[in-house]
Motif scaffolding. Structure first.
Motif, PDB file in Angstrom:
ATOM      1  N   UNK A  95       0.914  -1.322  -0.102  1.00 20.33           N
ATOM      2  CA  UNK A  95      -0.049   0.112  -0.145  1.00 20.33           C
ATOM      3  C   UNK A  95       0.748   1.316   0.041  1.00 20.33           C
ATOM      4  N   UNK A  96       2.077   1.336   0.806  1.00 22.93           N
ATOM      5  CA  UNK A  96       2.890   2.443   0.847  1.00 22.93           C
ATOM      6  C   UNK A  96       3.408   2.724  -0.620  1.00 22.93           C
ATOM      7  N   UNK A  97       3.860   1.550  -1.256  1.00 22.44           N
ATOM      8  CA  UNK A  97       4.480   1.855  -2.740  1.00 22.44           C
ATOM      9  C   UNK A  97       3.316   2.255  -3.640  1.00 22.44           C
ATOM     10  N   UNK A  98       2.275   1.751  -3.632  1.00 21.69           N
ATOM     11  CA  UNK A  98       1.184   2.163  -4.426  1.00 21.69           C
ATOM     12  C   UNK A  98       0.793   3.467  -4.135  1.00 21.69           C
ATOM     13  N   UNK A  99       0.829   4.047  -3.005  1.00 20.61           N
ATOM     14  CA  UNK A  99       0.545   5.507  -2.569  1.00 20.61           C
ATOM     15  C   UNK A  99       1.331   6.413  -3.155  1.00 20.61           C
ATOM     16  N   UNK A 100       2.619   5.922  -2.983  1.00 22.43           N
ATOM     17  CA  UNK A 100       3.905   6.788  -3.396  1.00 22.43           C
ATOM     18  C   UNK A 100       3.825   6.908  -5.036  1.00 22.43           C
ATOM     19  N   UNK A 101       3.327   5.896  -5.828  1.00 21.40           N
ATOM     20  CA  UNK A 101       3.324   6.105  -7.043  1.00 21.40           C
ATOM     21  C   UNK A 101       2.372   6.842  -7.789  1.00 21.40           C
ATOM     22  N   UNK A 102       1.135   6.948  -6.733  1.00 18.08           N
ATOM     23  CA  UNK A 102       0.043   7.872  -7.225  1.00 18.08           C
ATOM     24  C   UNK A 102       0.525   9.182  -6.894  1.00 18.08           C
ATOM     25  N   UNK A 103       1.213   9.395  -5.823  1.00 16.36           N
ATOM     26  CA  UNK A 103       1.497  10.727  -5.734  1.00 16.36           C
ATOM     27  C   UNK A 103       2.821  11.347  -6.246  1.00 16.36           C
ATOM     28  N   UNK A 104       2.786  12.202  -7.353  1.00 13.01           N
ATOM     29  CA  UNK A 104       3.726  12.588  -8.295  1.00 13.01           C
ATOM     30  C   UNK A 104       4.615  13.538  -7.566  1.00 13.01           C
ATOM     31  N   UNK A 105       4.345  14.122  -6.396  1.00 15.17           N
ATOM     32  CA  UNK A 105       5.095  15.228  -5.918  1.00 15.17           C
ATOM     33  C   UNK A 105       6.303  14.718  -5.105  1.00 15.17           C
ATOM     34  N   UNK A 106       6.445  13.273  -4.723  1.00 16.93           N
ATOM     35  CA  UNK A 106       7.548  12.688  -3.969  1.00 16.93           C
ATOM     36  C   UNK A 106       8.296  12.230  -4.991  1.00 16.93           C
ATOM     37  N   UNK A 107       9.510  12.184  -4.576  1.00 20.45           N
ATOM     38  CA  UNK A 107      10.781  11.525  -5.248  1.00 20.45           C
ATOM     39  C   UNK A 107      11.249  10.451  -4.699  1.00 20.45           C
ATOM     40  N   UNK A 108      11.867   9.282  -5.221  1.00 22.42           N
ATOM     41  CA  UNK A 108      12.666   8.335  -4.540  1.00 22.42           C
ATOM     42  C   UNK A 108      11.524   7.156  -4.242  1.00 22.42           C
ATOM     43  N   UNK A 109      10.409   6.805  -4.998  1.00 22.46           N
ATOM     44  CA  UNK A 109       9.584   5.961  -4.838  1.00 22.46           C
ATOM     45  C   UNK A 109      10.156   4.874  -5.718  1.00 22.46           C
ATOM     46  N   UNK A 110      10.078   3.569  -5.228  1.00 22.81           N
ATOM     47  CA  UNK A 110      10.414   2.213  -5.881  1.00 22.81           C
ATOM     48  C   UNK A 110       9.735   1.936  -7.066  1.00 22.81           C
ATOM     49  N   UNK A 111      10.190   1.719  -8.232  1.00 22.65           N
ATOM     50  CA  UNK A 111       9.050   1.046  -9.285  1.00 22.65           C
ATOM     51  C   UNK A 111       9.491  -0.339  -9.434  1.00 22.65           C
ATOM     52  N   UNK A 112       8.435  -1.017  -9.350  1.00 27.40           N
ATOM     53  CA  UNK A 112       8.661  -2.481  -9.513  1.00 27.40           C
ATOM     54  C   UNK A 112       8.032  -2.960 -11.000  1.00 27.40           C
ATOM     55  N   UNK A 113       8.721  -3.576 -11.668  1.00 33.52           N
ATOM     56  CA  UNK A 113       8.536  -3.832 -13.155  1.00 33.52           C
ATOM     57  C   UNK A 113       9.140  -5.197 -13.257  1.00 33.52           C
ATOM     58  N   UNK A 114       8.286  -6.191 -14.116  1.00 33.58           N
ATOM     59  CA  UNK A 114       8.683  -7.526 -14.420  1.00 33.58           C
ATOM     60  C   UNK A 114       9.799  -7.342 -15.505  1.00 33.58           C
ATOM     61  N   UNK A 115      10.805  -8.190 -15.416  1.00 32.93           N
ATOM     62  CA  UNK A 115      11.885  -8.009 -16.361  1.00 32.93           C
ATOM     63  C   UNK A 115      11.484  -8.402 -17.765  1.00 32.93           C
ATOM     64  N   UNK A 116      10.727  -9.431 -17.700  1.00 33.76           N
ATOM     65  CA  UNK A 116      10.468  -9.942 -19.240  1.00 33.76           C
ATOM     66  C   UNK A 116       9.351  -8.940 -20.007  1.00 33.76           C
ATOM     67  N   UNK A 117       8.782  -8.110 -19.118  1.00 38.29           N
ATOM     68  CA  UNK A 117       8.023  -7.074 -19.910  1.00 38.29           C
ATOM     69  C   UNK A 117       8.915  -5.934 -20.333  1.00 38.29           C
ATOM     70  N   UNK A 118       9.798  -5.711 -19.736  1.00 37.81           N
ATOM     71  CA  UNK A 118      10.535  -4.421 -19.784  1.00 37.81           C
ATOM     72  C   UNK A 118      11.468  -4.675 -21.107  1.00 37.81           C
ATOM     73  N   UNK A 119      11.889  -6.194 -21.192  1.00 41.88           N
ATOM     74  CA  UNK A 119      12.938  -6.469 -22.349  1.00 41.88           C
ATOM     75  C   UNK A 119      11.905  -6.535 -23.673  1.00 41.88           C
ATOM     76  N   UNK A 120      10.515  -6.665 -23.695  1.00 43.52           N
ATOM     77  CA  UNK A 120       9.724  -6.836 -24.762  1.00 43.52           C
ATOM     78  C   UNK A 120       9.589  -5.167 -25.322  1.00 43.52           C
TER      79      UNK A 120
END
Length: 122
Positions: A95-120
């Motif tokens: 929930x903390x990570x999701x809330x941080x991603x929604x709030x664009x005013x803050x910096x330094x939020x971790x983004x989690x992406x799947x490696x296979x989607x990133x390579x495509x």
């Protein structure tokens, strides 16, 4: 802590939807730190009534990392129930990570992406 936590500021923070992070690695490092970490965490959890707590390692070395069941046992030692300890490790941190991603005013939020989607997309 060098001061006593008071309920009104904590209640205001809870109303704003803030989460409180408790790092368990100091409890593993040293005997004195262990005593202080357990006492401070227990005081905070008592004031929070076990809600809005995120449990993380705060580890400096791999030796200080623990598995989810060990972390849950530490959270129970701090004063959380079994259900709230599981929530503090899994759901609350997400929930903390999701809330941080929604709030664009803050910096330094971790983004989690799947490696296979990133390579495509490359």
């Amino acid at each position: 802590l060098g001061y006593r936590l008071k309920l009104p500021p904590i209640q205001r923070a809870q109303k704003l939807g803030l989460q409180f992070e408790i790092c368990y690695a100091p409890a593993i490092r040293d005997k004195t730190l262990r005593r202080n970490t357990i006492a401070n965490a227990a005081q905070l959890i008592r004031l929070l009534r076990g809600r809005d707590v995120v449990l993380s390692s705060g580890a400096d070395t791999p030796f200080e990392l623990r598995g989810p069941h060990d972390a849950m046992n530490l959270a129970i030692l701090f004063g959380l129930t079994t259900q709230k300890a599981a929530k503090a490790i899994s759901t609350a941190s997400r929930r903390v990570l999701d809330r941080g991603q929604k709030n664009s005013r803050h910096r330094g939020v971790i983004e989690i992406t799947r490696k296979d989607l990133k390579e495509k997309n490359v």
